[in-house]
Enzyme design. Structure first.
Site, PDB file in Angstrom:
ATOM      1  N   GLN A 180       3.231   9.845   1.033  1.00 15.03           N
ATOM      2  CA  GLN A 180       4.482   9.085   1.048  1.00 15.03           C
ATOM      3  C   GLN A 180       5.338   9.316  -0.194  1.00 15.03           C
ATOM      4  O   GLN A 180       6.510   8.926  -0.216  1.00 15.03           O
ATOM      5  CB  GLN A 180       4.203   7.582   1.181  1.00 15.03           C
ATOM      6  CG  GLN A 180       3.639   7.205   2.544  1.00 15.03           C
ATOM      7  CD  GLN A 180       3.431   5.708   2.642  1.00 15.03           C
ATOM      8  OE1 GLN A 180       2.424   5.198   2.188  1.00 15.03           O
ATOM      9  NE2 GLN A 180       4.384   5.004   3.201  1.00 15.03           N
TER      10      GLN A 180
ATOM     11  N   HIS B 192      -2.485   7.683   6.925  1.00 10.28           N
ATOM     12  CA  HIS B 192      -1.472   8.550   6.299  1.00 10.28           C
ATOM     13  C   HIS B 192      -2.111   9.841   5.780  1.00 10.28           C
ATOM     14  O   HIS B 192      -1.502  10.906   5.832  1.00 10.28           O
ATOM     15  CB  HIS B 192      -0.793   7.838   5.125  1.00 10.28           C
ATOM     16  CG  HIS B 192       0.395   6.993   5.498  1.00 10.28           C
ATOM     17  ND1 HIS B 192       1.489   7.492   6.167  1.00 10.28           N
ATOM     18  CD2 HIS B 192       0.662   5.685   5.280  1.00 10.28           C
ATOM     19  CE1 HIS B 192       2.381   6.514   6.342  1.00 10.28           C
ATOM     20  NE2 HIS B 192       1.904   5.400   5.821  1.00 10.28           N
TER      21      HIS B 192
ATOM     22  N   CYS C 215       6.014  -0.118   7.213  1.00 14.12           N
ATOM     23  CA  CYS C 215       5.657   1.060   6.415  1.00 14.12           C
ATOM     24  C   CYS C 215       6.857   1.465   5.572  1.00 14.12           C
ATOM     25  O   CYS C 215       7.977   1.525   6.085  1.00 14.12           O
ATOM     26  CB  CYS C 215       5.257   2.199   7.357  1.00 14.12           C
ATOM     27  SG  CYS C 215       4.800   3.723   6.515  1.00 14.12           S
ATOM     28  N   LEU C 216       6.623   1.740   4.286  1.00 15.80           N
ATOM     29  CA  LEU C 216       7.734   2.132   3.404  1.00 15.80           C
ATOM     30  C   LEU C 216       8.395   3.428   3.873  1.00 15.80           C
ATOM     31  O   LEU C 216       9.543   3.689   3.537  1.00 15.80           O
ATOM     32  CB  LEU C 216       7.243   2.281   1.965  1.00 15.80           C
ATOM     33  CG  LEU C 216       6.810   0.986   1.260  1.00 15.80           C
ATOM     34  CD1 LEU C 216       6.264   1.303  -0.130  1.00 15.80           C
ATOM     35  CD2 LEU C 216       7.959  -0.002   1.169  1.00 15.80           C
TER      36      LEU C 216
ATOM     37  N   GLY D 180       0.833  -1.189   0.000  1.00 17.99           N
ATOM     38  CA  GLY D 180       0.000   0.000   0.000  1.00 17.99           C
ATOM     39  C   GLY D 180       0.871   1.244   0.000  1.00 17.99           C
ATOM     40  O   GLY D 180       2.019   1.201   0.456  1.00 17.99           O
TER      41      GLY D 180
ATOM     42  N   HIS E 198      -4.313   1.662   7.528  1.00 15.54           N
ATOM     43  CA  HIS E 198      -2.955   2.214   7.623  1.00 15.54           C
ATOM     44  C   HIS E 198      -2.782   3.369   6.623  1.00 15.54           C
ATOM     45  O   HIS E 198      -2.271   4.439   6.976  1.00 15.54           O
ATOM     46  CB  HIS E 198      -1.949   1.085   7.349  1.00 15.54           C
ATOM     47  CG  HIS E 198      -0.512   1.480   7.333  1.00 15.54           C
ATOM     48  ND1 HIS E 198       0.408   1.023   8.253  1.00 15.54           N
ATOM     49  CD2 HIS E 198       0.187   2.312   6.506  1.00 15.54           C
ATOM     50  CE1 HIS E 198       1.598   1.543   7.989  1.00 15.54           C
ATOM     51  NE2 HIS E 198       1.492   2.334   6.925  1.00 15.54           N
ATOM     52  N   GLU E 199      -3.248   3.148   5.374  1.00 10.67           N
ATOM     53  CA  GLU E 199      -3.073   4.179   4.335  1.00 10.67           C
ATOM     54  C   GLU E 199      -3.994   5.382   4.571  1.00 10.67           C
ATOM     55  O   GLU E 199      -3.595   6.536   4.354  1.00 10.67           O
ATOM     56  CB  GLU E 199      -3.313   3.596   2.932  1.00 10.67           C
ATOM     57  CG  GLU E 199      -2.462   2.385   2.562  1.00 10.67           C
ATOM     58  CD  GLU E 199      -0.976   2.573   2.798  1.00 10.67           C
ATOM     59  OE1 GLU E 199      -0.495   3.724   2.776  1.00 10.67           O
ATOM     60  OE2 GLU E 199      -0.281   1.558   3.017  1.00 10.67           O
TER      61      GLU E 199
HETATM   62 ZN    ZN Z   1       2.722   3.548   5.816  1.00 12.16          ZN
END
Ligand code: ZN
Length: 180
Positions: A51, A141, A95-96, A46, A137-138
């Site tokens: 991000q 963000h 998380c990236l 995701g 999660h996204e």
């Molecule tokens: Zn993340």
């Protein structure tokens, strides 16, 4: 399509509430496609627009990225809202934007999400399992909330300590003072 740079914590855009998309146009479609490509090359499931440094309410997700049976489960949406949620699940999330760490986070286990699709049409869909976890999660963000904000104070401090350690392994000059 193009691969975009993935922003890492604590860059400001990650802790900023993103703006809604006011209409689907070629720029948003390009953003969605760039985000999908960036997500795949980064081995993520995701990715939220903040991000990649864009403070807009856009996200991509594919919880079956290996395209089982040739079927992609790619989701590209704007302005997602959780309209209903049930149950509860704890999952070890990464998380990236936090390379090198993971932590257990509590989420709803089943959700209904209203969003605008890549074609500009609004729709509602149901998600459970990993898709429900990833979507929450996204969507966080987009609110400027990262997964470490879902931890207790002690868990958060431990996660950030791990994070600084991981960043220093890749770059000995990493400035730990910026991480709080
Ligand atoms: Zn993340």
């Amino acid at each position: 399509m193009a691969i975009r740079r993935v922003v890492t914590y604590p860059e400001e855009v990650l802790v900023t509430k993103a703006l809604p998309v006011t209409g689907m146009d070629s720029d948003i479609v390009r953003l969605m496609d760039d985000m999908a490509e960036t997500m795949y090359v980064s081995n993520g499931i995701g990715l939220a627009a903040p991000q990649v440094g864009v403070s807009l309410r856009v996200l991509t997700m594919d919880v079956v990225p290996e395209k089982k049976n040739g079927k992609s489960q790619l989701i590209q949406i704007a302005n997602p809202v959780i309209v209903e949620g049930h149950g509860h699940v704890v999952y070890e999330e990464g998380c990236l934007s936090f390379p090198g760490i993971s932590a257990p986070v509590s989420r709803l286990s089943q959700i209904y999400v209203k969003a605008i699709g890549r074609d500009g049409n609004e729709f509602v869909f149901e998600a459970d399992g990993l898709a429900a976890i990833c979507l929450q999660h996204e969507i966080d963000h987009l609110e400027g909330i990262t997964f470490i904000d879902r931890l207790t104070g002690l868990q958060r401090r431990l996660a950030l300590r791990e994070y600084v350690k991981a960043r220093r392994e890749e770059n000995p000059n990493y400035d730990a003072a910026i991480v709080r």
